[in-house]
Design an enzyme around this catalytic site. Structure first.
Site, PDB file in Angstrom:
ATOM      1  CB  SER A  11     -16.391 -31.132 -71.335  1.00 22.92           C
ATOM      2  OG  SER A  11     -17.724 -31.288 -70.914  1.00 22.92           O
ATOM      3  NE  ARG A  15     -17.144 -24.934 -65.692  1.00 25.31           N
ATOM      4  CZ  ARG A  15     -17.797 -23.913 -66.223  1.00 25.31           C
ATOM      5  NH1 ARG A  15     -18.013 -23.875 -67.500  1.00 25.31           N
ATOM      6  NH2 ARG A  15     -18.227 -22.947 -65.477  1.00 25.31           N
ATOM      7  CG  ASN A  19     -12.306 -23.223 -63.448  1.00 23.09           C
ATOM      8  OD1 ASN A  19     -11.782 -22.301 -64.056  1.00 23.09           O
ATOM      9  ND2 ASN A  19     -13.484 -23.711 -63.788  1.00 23.09           N
TER      10      ASN A  19
END
Length: 88
Positions: A11, A15, A19
């Site tokens: 995760s 993430r 981004n």
């Protein structure tokens, strides 16, 4: 618990990747737009400076977001490693 410990690094990676890619995609779209305006000729040759100004502004924002993401990544990584080492 084992699945929880295995999913946390994934995760974090997803993430961080999402981004980074969102900012890069936005810059690529705006750069293509500015390049098309430059190649069109006429008044658009002069107006293409506006998207370039927006691109430089977004680069500054992306740099600040990168520092924030690095901080969040480091804090979460330290928390996850602490949880993994000291098993409750």
């Amino acid at each position: 618990e084992l699945v929880s410990y295995l999913v946390r690094p994934v995760s974090l990676g997803v993430r961080l990747f999402a981004n980074m890619m969102s900012g890069h995609c936005l810059l690529k779209i705006l750069a293509g737009f500015a390049w098309t305006m430059l190649g069109s000729g006429g008044i658009l040759t002069i107006i293409h400076i506006l998207p370039l100004i927006v691109i430089f502004t977004i680069i500054g924002l992306e740099l600040s977001i990168a520092f924030l993401q690095a901080y969040v990544f480091t804090v979460l990584l330290c928390i996850y490693l602490n949880d993994a080492i000291s098993l409750h």
